[in-house]
Design an enzyme around this catalytic site. Structure first.
Site, PDB file in Angstrom:
ATOM      1  N   ARG A 137     -13.735   4.478 -14.668  1.00 51.09           N
ATOM      2  CA  ARG A 137     -13.590   3.349 -13.324  1.00 51.09           C
ATOM      3  C   ARG A 137     -12.776   3.417 -12.639  1.00 51.09           C
ATOM      4  O   ARG A 137     -12.422   3.941 -12.073  1.00 51.09           O
ATOM      5  CB  ARG A 137     -14.875   1.967 -13.741  1.00 51.09           C
ATOM      6  N   ASP A 138     -11.475   2.249 -13.395  1.00 55.59           N
ATOM      7  CA  ASP A 138     -10.247   2.154 -13.000  1.00 55.59           C
ATOM      8  C   ASP A 138      -9.614   3.578 -13.390  1.00 55.59           C
ATOM      9  O   ASP A 138      -8.856   3.949 -12.313  1.00 55.59           O
ATOM     10  CB  ASP A 138      -9.257   1.107 -13.739  1.00 55.59           C
TER      11      ASP A 138
ATOM     12  N   HIS B  40      -4.759  -6.677 -19.596  1.00 52.72           N
ATOM     13  CA  HIS B  40      -5.492  -5.368 -18.861  1.00 52.72           C
ATOM     14  C   HIS B  40      -3.518  -5.008 -18.187  1.00 52.72           C
ATOM     15  O   HIS B  40      -3.751  -5.822 -16.982  1.00 52.72           O
ATOM     16  CB  HIS B  40      -6.415  -5.574 -17.631  1.00 52.72           C
TER      17      HIS B  40
ATOM     18  N   HIS C 115      -1.682  -1.796 -16.385  1.00 49.42           N
ATOM     19  CA  HIS C 115      -1.215  -1.093 -15.344  1.00 49.42           C
ATOM     20  C   HIS C 115       0.180  -0.370 -15.903  1.00 49.42           C
ATOM     21  O   HIS C 115       1.073  -1.843 -16.205  1.00 49.42           O
ATOM     22  CB  HIS C 115      -1.253  -1.128 -14.266  1.00 49.42           C
TER      23      HIS C 115
ATOM     24  N   CYS D   1      -5.387   0.850  -8.638  1.00 51.94           N
ATOM     25  CA  CYS D   1      -5.864   0.846  -8.160  1.00 51.94           C
ATOM     26  C   CYS D   1      -5.809   1.506  -6.185  1.00 51.94           C
ATOM     27  O   CYS D   1      -4.370   1.295  -6.262  1.00 51.94           O
ATOM     28  CB  CYS D   1      -6.395  -1.164  -7.395  1.00 51.94           C
TER      29      CYS D   1
HETATM   30  P1  HMG Z   1     -17.085  -4.511   4.245  1.00 52.72           P
HETATM   31  O1  HMG Z   1     -17.269  -3.846   4.761  1.00 52.72           O
HETATM   32  O2  HMG Z   1     -15.973  -5.910   4.208  1.00 52.72           O
HETATM   33  O3  HMG Z   1     -18.367  -4.908   3.740  1.00 52.72           O
HETATM   34  O4  HMG Z   1     -16.365  -4.374   2.690  1.00 52.72           O
HETATM   35  P2  HMG Z   1     -19.649  -5.650   4.533  1.00 52.72           P
HETATM   36  O5  HMG Z   1     -20.049  -6.494   4.042  1.00 52.72           O
HETATM   37  O6  HMG Z   1     -18.333  -5.602   6.102  1.00 52.72           O
HETATM   38  O7  HMG Z   1     -20.079  -3.863   4.717  1.00 52.72           O
HETATM   39  C1  HMG Z   1     -19.886  -2.985   5.109  1.00 52.72           C
HETATM   40  C2  HMG Z   1     -20.298  -2.000   5.167  1.00 52.72           C
HETATM   41  O8  HMG Z   1     -20.315  -1.708   3.741  1.00 52.72           O
HETATM   42  C3  HMG Z   1     -22.271  -2.181   4.796  1.00 52.72           C
HETATM   43  O9  HMG Z   1     -22.209  -0.978   5.521  1.00 52.72           O
HETATM   44  C4  HMG Z   1     -22.489  -3.091   4.108  1.00 52.72           C
HETATM   45  O10 HMG Z   1     -24.041  -2.542   3.710  1.00 52.72           O
HETATM   46  C5  HMG Z   1     -22.172  -2.079   2.780  1.00 52.72           C
HETATM   47  P3  HMG Z   1     -23.540   0.042   6.768  1.00 52.72           P
HETATM   48  O11 HMG Z   1     -24.158  -1.279   6.952  1.00 52.72           O
HETATM   49  O12 HMG Z   1     -21.508  -0.602   6.771  1.00 52.72           O
HETATM   50  O13 HMG Z   1     -23.950   1.090   6.502  1.00 52.72           O
HETATM   51  N1  HMG Z   1     -21.402  -2.236   1.058  1.00 52.72           N
HETATM   52  C6  HMG Z   1     -21.726  -1.617   0.511  1.00 52.72           C
HETATM   53  N2  HMG Z   1     -22.207  -0.537  -0.400  1.00 52.72           N
HETATM   54  C7  HMG Z   1     -22.225  -0.649  -1.282  1.00 52.72           C
HETATM   55  N3  HMG Z   1     -21.836  -1.308  -2.293  1.00 52.72           N
HETATM   56  C8  HMG Z   1     -21.201  -2.634  -2.214  1.00 52.72           C
HETATM   57  C9  HMG Z   1     -21.203  -2.937  -0.489  1.00 52.72           C
HETATM   58  N4  HMG Z   1     -20.957  -3.496   0.031  1.00 52.72           N
HETATM   59  C10 HMG Z   1     -21.477  -3.621   1.492  1.00 52.72           C
HETATM   60  N5  HMG Z   1     -21.230  -3.498  -2.623  1.00 52.72           N
HETATM   61  C11 HMG Z   1     -16.672  -4.388   0.204  1.00 52.72           C
HETATM   62  C12 HMG Z   1     -16.728  -5.528   1.353  1.00 52.72           C
HETATM   63  C13 HMG Z   1     -16.500  -5.036  -0.864  1.00 52.72           C
HETATM   64  C14 HMG Z   1     -18.014  -3.623   0.201  1.00 52.72           C
HETATM   65  C15 HMG Z   1     -15.140  -2.878  -0.010  1.00 52.72           C
HETATM   66  O14 HMG Z   1     -14.301  -3.857   0.600  1.00 52.72           O
HETATM   67  C16 HMG Z   1     -14.842  -2.497  -1.408  1.00 52.72           C
HETATM   68  O15 HMG Z   1     -16.316  -1.788  -1.403  1.00 52.72           O
HETATM   69  N6  HMG Z   1     -13.634  -2.733  -1.753  1.00 52.72           N
HETATM   70  C17 HMG Z   1     -14.302  -2.690  -3.260  1.00 52.72           C
HETATM   71  C18 HMG Z   1     -12.317  -2.495  -3.587  1.00 52.72           C
HETATM   72  C19 HMG Z   1     -12.106  -1.055  -4.982  1.00 52.72           C
HETATM   73  O16 HMG Z   1     -13.455  -0.371  -5.382  1.00 52.72           O
HETATM   74  N7  HMG Z   1     -11.263  -1.680  -5.531  1.00 52.72           N
HETATM   75  C20 HMG Z   1     -11.338  -1.398  -6.672  1.00 52.72           C
HETATM   76  C21 HMG Z   1     -11.414  -1.988  -8.160  1.00 52.72           C
HETATM   77  S1  HMG Z   1     -10.716  -3.821  -8.147  1.00 52.72           S
HETATM   78  C22 HMG Z   1      -9.555  -2.848  -9.824  1.00 52.72           C
HETATM   79  O17 HMG Z   1      -9.582  -1.474  -9.536  1.00 52.72           O
HETATM   80  C23 HMG Z   1      -8.835  -4.365 -10.191  1.00 52.72           C
HETATM   81  C24 HMG Z   1      -8.846  -4.238 -11.887  1.00 52.72           C
HETATM   82  O18 HMG Z   1      -8.600  -2.651 -12.493  1.00 52.72           O
HETATM   83  C25 HMG Z   1      -8.563  -5.232 -12.512  1.00 52.72           C
HETATM   84  C26 HMG Z   1      -6.443  -5.163 -11.776  1.00 52.72           C
HETATM   85  O19 HMG Z   1      -6.329  -3.241 -12.582  1.00 52.72           O
HETATM   86  O20 HMG Z   1      -6.196  -5.371 -10.760  1.00 52.72           O
HETATM   87  C27 HMG Z   1     -10.249  -4.808 -11.704  1.00 52.72           C
HETATM   88 MG    MG Z   2      -6.748  -2.112 -12.953  1.00 51.37          MG
END
Ligand code: HMG
Ligand code: MG
Length: 301
Positions: free
Chosen positions: A17-18, A208, A210, A241
């Site tokens: 994932r990450d 966690h 990095h 990220c």
């Molecule tokens: P948004 O554009 O604000 O979402 O994104 P929305 O609610 O306005 O929806 C827009 C469109 O996205 C719609 O589709 C929704 O259906 C769809 P459309 O009608 O345009 O075709 N949608 C989704 N589709 C699939 N799965 C979903 C979903 N939600 C809405 N869950 C959203 C908001 C949260 C979806 C977006 O900002 C996003 O996907 N962000 C994820 C970012 C990410 O993955 N970051 C990395 C992970 S976190 C990390 O790495 C940190 C960690 O490792 C710890 C650390 O190191 O700090 C954990």
């Molecule tokens: Mg991370």
């Protein structure tokens, strides 16, 4: 004075994932599955498989449902990430029973990562966590920017504790507390993890790190001194990220396992098999594997 060392530690593998989410080239789904299988055969029993985020935001995770359909088993805690209701509805369509939600202490980071303020994310997630617990899910909360934010700078320890408290009150089983951009130093790791350990006695606590500034191993040692024995790591040191500028990969699983085992801390991870798993995904990556253990092995040292 002697070091405080546990007899064993748990590695939570976050490579699929990450590790992969920040990878530019799309890694074929079958390769991801083989990578996951390889990691499992190396003895890793807790793992983040993928995330149910928007494929528009993170195309690499667009095959989440296919990964989960083929990679569940009873021996591993198979965790998937979901940031919102829509993500959780996608999780409910699978047989996966462990979910990670993720929120930044820093509002600006959360906005860039999830397109919501921290408070808006919490308002959405708290009822979802209650629902997940009623349904019998294992729930992990990933706390991003627990030390530093790429946009807001240093985060106050009290702000991190306060967000953790909200998650613990909501009923999560685990807090995974992250140095998202790899900026924490060992004294900060020790201070935060000591406070967490003092306050949250019934919650699994995981660190966690990095490795942007090559302090991840030192921070892990400091967290060990604070009584932490669970570490998120990524095979090959992959990761980062996409919405946190400057975030390099996670602490490499092989380097962390090597360090822990050298200190007599049992991890149950087989390094030879771990290296075989890394070799499965390596050819599909746009970056080279830079962990010390892997590099020395290539040089027959
Ligand atoms: P948004 O554009 O604000 O979402 O994104 P929305 O609610 O306005 O929806 C827009 C469109 O996205 C719609 O589709 C929704 O259906 C769809 P459309 O009608 O345009 O075709 N949608 C989704 N589709 C699939 N799965 C979903 C979903 N939600 C809405 N869950 C959203 C908001 C949260 C979806 C977006 O900002 C996003 O996907 N962000 C994820 C970012 C990410 O993955 N970051 C990395 C992970 S976190 C990390 O790495 C940190 C960690 O490792 C710890 C650390 O190191 O700090 C954990
Ligand atoms: Mg991370």
């Amino acid at each position: 004075m002697t070091l405080q060392l546990p007899a064993k530690a748990t590695i939570i593998e976050v490579g699929p994932r990450d590790g992969l989410q920040n990878e530019k080239n799309f890694v074929p789904t079958e390769v991801k599955k083989d990578f996951i299988r390889g990691l499992k055969s190396a003895g890793l029993t807790e793992m983040e498989l993928t995330s149910f985020v928007s494929p528009k935001w993170v195309p690499q995770m667009g095959d989440a449902a296919e990964i989960v359909a083929d990679c569940l088993d009873n021996e591993t805690r198979n965790i998937v990430l979901a940031p919102n209701r829509k993500g959780m509805e996608r999780v409910y369509m699978t047989d996966c029973k462990a979910v990670a939600v993720f929120v930044g202490v820093s509002n600006t980071f959360n906005q860039k990562n999830i397109n919501k303020s921290t408070q808006e994310s919490m308002a959405e997630l708290i009822p979802i966590i209650g629902e997940l617990k009623e349904k019998g899910y294992f729930v992990r909360a990933c706390i991003s920017t627990a030390f530093y934010c790429p946009y807001e700078g240093k985060i106050k320890l009290e702000d991190t504790l306060s967000l953790c408290r909200q998650f613990v009150d909501a009923g999560v089983d685990e807090l995974s507390v992250a140095d998202t951009i790899g900026m924490a130093a060992p004294h900060e790791s020790y201070a935060l993890f000591s406070s967490l350990k003092r306050e949250f006695t019934d919650t699994l606590l995981t660190a966690h790190f990095h490795d942007t500034r090559k302090l991840a191993l030192s921070n892990i040692l400091a967290a060990l001194q604070a009584g932490i024995d669970r570490f998120d790591t990524s095979a090959g040191g992959l990761g980062g990220c996409p919405f946190a500028p400057g975030a390099a990969g996670n602490a490499a699983t092989e380097d962390v396992v090597y360090m822990l085992e050298r200190m007599g801390i049992q991890t149950n991870v087989n390094l030879e098999k771990l290296v075989e798993a890394i070799a499965i995904v390596g050819p599909y990556l746009s970056r080279s594997i830079e962990s010390a253990y892997y590099r020395l092995l290539q040089q027959n040292v």
